[in-house]
Every structure is written in C-alpha cells, then in structure tokens.
Design an enzyme around this catalytic site. Structure first.
Site, PDB file in Angstrom:
ATOM      1  N   ASP A  24      -0.914  -3.062 -12.625  1.00  0.00           N
ATOM      2  CA  ASP A  24      -0.234  -4.321 -12.441  1.00  0.00           C
ATOM      3  C   ASP A  24      -0.859  -5.175 -11.335  1.00  0.00           C
ATOM      4  O   ASP A  24      -1.094  -4.670 -10.247  1.00  0.00           O
ATOM      5  CB  ASP A  24       1.193  -3.947 -12.005  1.00  0.00           C
ATOM      6  CG  ASP A  24       2.164  -4.975 -12.467  1.00  0.00           C
ATOM      7  OD1 ASP A  24       1.922  -6.145 -12.180  1.00  0.00           O
ATOM      8  OD2 ASP A  24       3.146  -4.583 -13.119  1.00  0.00           O
ATOM      9  N   HIS A  77      11.466  -0.882   6.125  1.00  0.00           N
ATOM     10  CA  HIS A  77      11.808  -2.087   6.901  1.00  0.00           C
ATOM     11  C   HIS A  77      12.822  -2.986   6.199  1.00  0.00           C
ATOM     12  O   HIS A  77      13.377  -3.888   6.819  1.00  0.00           O
ATOM     13  CB  HIS A  77      10.550  -2.924   7.181  1.00  0.00           C
ATOM     14  CG  HIS A  77       9.542  -2.215   8.028  1.00  0.00           C
ATOM     15  ND1 HIS A  77       9.860  -1.696   9.261  1.00  0.00           N
ATOM     16  CD2 HIS A  77       8.235  -1.914   7.812  1.00  0.00           C
ATOM     17  CE1 HIS A  77       8.780  -1.115   9.780  1.00  0.00           C
ATOM     18  NE2 HIS A  77       7.785  -1.224   8.920  1.00  0.00           N
TER      19      HIS A  77
END
Ligand SMILES: [Zn+2]
Length: 374
Positions: free
Chosen positions: A15, A130
């Site tokens: 991808d 994160h």
C-alpha cells in the site's frame, strides 16, 4: 524442544499509505526474519482490521469519525486535518493501515489468550503509543497497545495487564488511557532531558504516578542524558520494573516494543546494543505464565531495528540469551532517575517500601568504592 511458538502477523500490503513512514522498517525486518530462519519457526497469524467497537475501547467516537473521513479528503484537506495534531502525517490510506495495525495486535492477543501460541510479536505500522483518546500524535493514529489491553480485559476477563514501553519516547497516549485504572500497570522509560526532549511533557516525569485508584500504576523513568547503555537499562529493569511487576502479578504482558532505544537510532541517541532486548524480553517472559505480546512501535535505524527485532523474536522462541558484553554499572544520571522513581513509588509498592532510606547505600553499592560517599 521449542515450546515457545511465536506468532507473526505482518502487513504484507504494498500500500502506498505506508510510504509516509519508511515501509522498509517492516520489509527489512521481515526479510531478515525469513533469511535467518526465525520466521519459519513462528506461527504466522493472519491480520484483520480492528472494528469500530474495538477502536472505541481507547478512542472517542468523534475522533474515529474524523479519521474515517481521511481516505476521501483532498490532499489540501488532509494537510489541514493533519495540522491540528502534533507530528503526524495523514495519507489517504493511513486509516486502513491503522485499522490493520490495531487488528494485528488484537489477533496476537487472541492467539496468546487462547493458547494457540505462547507469545508473539506483531510487526505493525503505524505505531500507536502516542495517539490519544481524541488525537493523533507522533506518527500514531490508533493506540494499538492500549486497545489491545482493553480488549484483553473485556474479551478474556484479564484482571491485570502490564504494559512495558521500552520505546525511547514516552507513550503518553497509553499513560492517559490508563492513569486512573489500577488494572493496567504502565511502565515507560524515555529520553526526557528534563523536559527538553519531545514531547516535552511535564506528565512524563518520574513523579507522575497515576491518579485516584490508579495511583502507583503509572511508572515513568525519565532518561535525563543520552548515551544510556545496557547496564542502565538492565538496572532499571531489575531495580524498578521487575520487583513491582512481580508484586503486581499480571495475567498478560504487553510490550510497546519500540527499538529507537537501541544504539545508532537518530531519535534516541542511546548506546544500548540490540542484544539487550533479548535480556529484557527474557526477563519479562517469567511473568503472566509467559503470556507476552510485543507490538512494534518506533525504531528508525534500520540496522539496529532489524537486529533488535531478531533478538526479541529469537528470545520469544526460547533460544538462550547471549551473554551481555562487558556490562557496566549504571551511570550517575541513570542512578538518579532510578532513585527518584523508587522514592516516588515507595508508598504504593511494598517491594519499594524502604527505597528512600536505602538510597545512599544503594548508590554506593552501584558506584563502587571510588564514588562512595557521594
Ligand atoms: Zn519512539
């Protein structure tokens, strides 16, 4: 005989989405696992997309709905969308990749919890630690490990999950997700330099121990200098994480396995060698009956990343760990951090009860005679 089977979900997708953050991180890691014969010894687990309900275990509906629109945005709109977050880049295909990354972590949890494999590692992109409830951050879209922890609790009734974040950045997203939750113990060490290093959060320091019922279940070990070595890492494991982890007694161990904490990484600037991850992995394998799921986070020096991944997988497979080369005692800065963390947590863990009182003797024992009396 190899009792340990390692499962190995990976994104085979070529991808273009994955071009935004070097896809070689995965391809080279995978190629090396194949070349060294390690991949052959692993059980490969098929990857799937995480469902909406699963993503919502760690994220808000508004945020999920916003990310869902990104595949249909013009480049301009994508850039506009990206600007509201910190250090993250959206590509039209990142939503798909992020669902696969979270889904891979869940497939690994399923495989371990049902006993199909003993432990495993998920090589995924984008990373997760994160990202926050309603915000992407630092290359992360969905918080793969936080979702996996919630999923394990919900689907398998797991009562205590230990999350070990050995990535060199603070996984603030994981911290925020579980800061008031005593069923998830989050441990993170991270380059901090007294808040001068990204993400520059006061919340990353050693005295942020969790909130309310979750007080004591968030352990931050700030590295205030770069160049930390194997001895620094191992002493924090042995004198902070492991005593607390044994007292906590987890049913499942999840690792935010970032390898930017290894030597040569441009982000971490640390000096620990890839074989230290064999030791860290080995030390964690005695917990939770060996149920350990490592999920890739950062790691930007390809050589170091690949070696570290191999050391981790090899250890998960049950190979003997290499002898650590010339293990030095921890440096003064590491000792300071270590003592601060032990003191901050002594009220919560009986293994650390005497932390403050023993600090002097403790540091003397480490520093050796020349530094005695400091
Ligand atoms: Zn990182």
């Amino acid at each position: 005989s190899y009792l340990a089977k390692c499962c190995f979900p990976y994104l085979t997708s070529t991808d273009p989405a994955c071009k935004i953050e070097v896809p070689e991180r995965l391809t080279v890691s995978h190629e090396t696992l194949v070349r060294t014969g390690l991949a052959d010894r692993c059980v490969s687990v098929p990857v799937r997309e995480a469902t909406d309900a699963e993503i919502l275990l760690a994220h808000s509906e508004e945020y999920l709905e916003a990310v869902k629109k990104t595949p249909y945005m013009s480049l301009e709109d994508l850039m506009e969308f990206t600007r509201q977050y910190g250090d993250v880049y959206f590509h039209p295909n990142i939503y798909h990749c992020a669902k696969l990354a979270a889904g891979a972590a869940l497939q690994l949890v399923d495989s371990v919890m049902t006993g199909k494999v003993r432990n495993g590692m998920a090589l995924v992109r984008p990373p997760g630690h994160h990202s926050m409830r309603s915000a992407a951050n630092g290359f992360c879209v969905f918080n793969n490990v936080a979702i996996a922890a919630q999923y394990a609790k919900q689907k398998y009734g797991v009562q205590r999950v230990l999350i070990v974040d050995w990535d060199i950045h603070h996984g603030q997203g994981v911290q925020y997700c579980f800061e008031d939750d005593p069923s998830v113990l989050y441990f993170s060490w991270h380059r901090y330099e007294h808040q001068k290093f990204w993400p520059h959060l006061r919340d990353s320091d050693y005295d942020i121990v969790g909130k309310e019922k979750g007080a004591g279940f968030n352990i931050n070990v700030p590295w205030n200098k770069v160049g930390m070595e194997n001895g620094d890492y191992l002493s924090v494991f042995c004198h902070v994480l492991l005593p607390v982890a044994y007292e906590f007694c987890p049913d499942l161990v999840l690792v935010c396995a970032g390898f930017d904490s290894a030597i040569g990484d441009p982000e971490g600037e640390m000096c620990a060698t890839p074989d230290v991850f064999a030791h860290l992995t080995h030390l964690l394998m005695n917990l939770a009956g060996g149920k350990l799921c490592a999920v890739l986070e950062g790691g930007y020096n390809l050589t170091s990343l690949v070696q570290s991944v191999c050391q981790t997988v090899q250890t998960l497979l049950g190979d003997p760990v290499p002898r650590p080369a010339s293990l030095k005692s921890p440096c003064i800065s590491a000792l300071e951090s270590l003592q601060c963390v032990r003191s901050a947590h002594k009220a919560y863990w009986s293994c650390l009860k005497h932390a403050g009182n023993h600090n002097r003797a403790f540091s003397r024992a480490f520093k050796g005679p020349e530094a005695a009396g400091v």
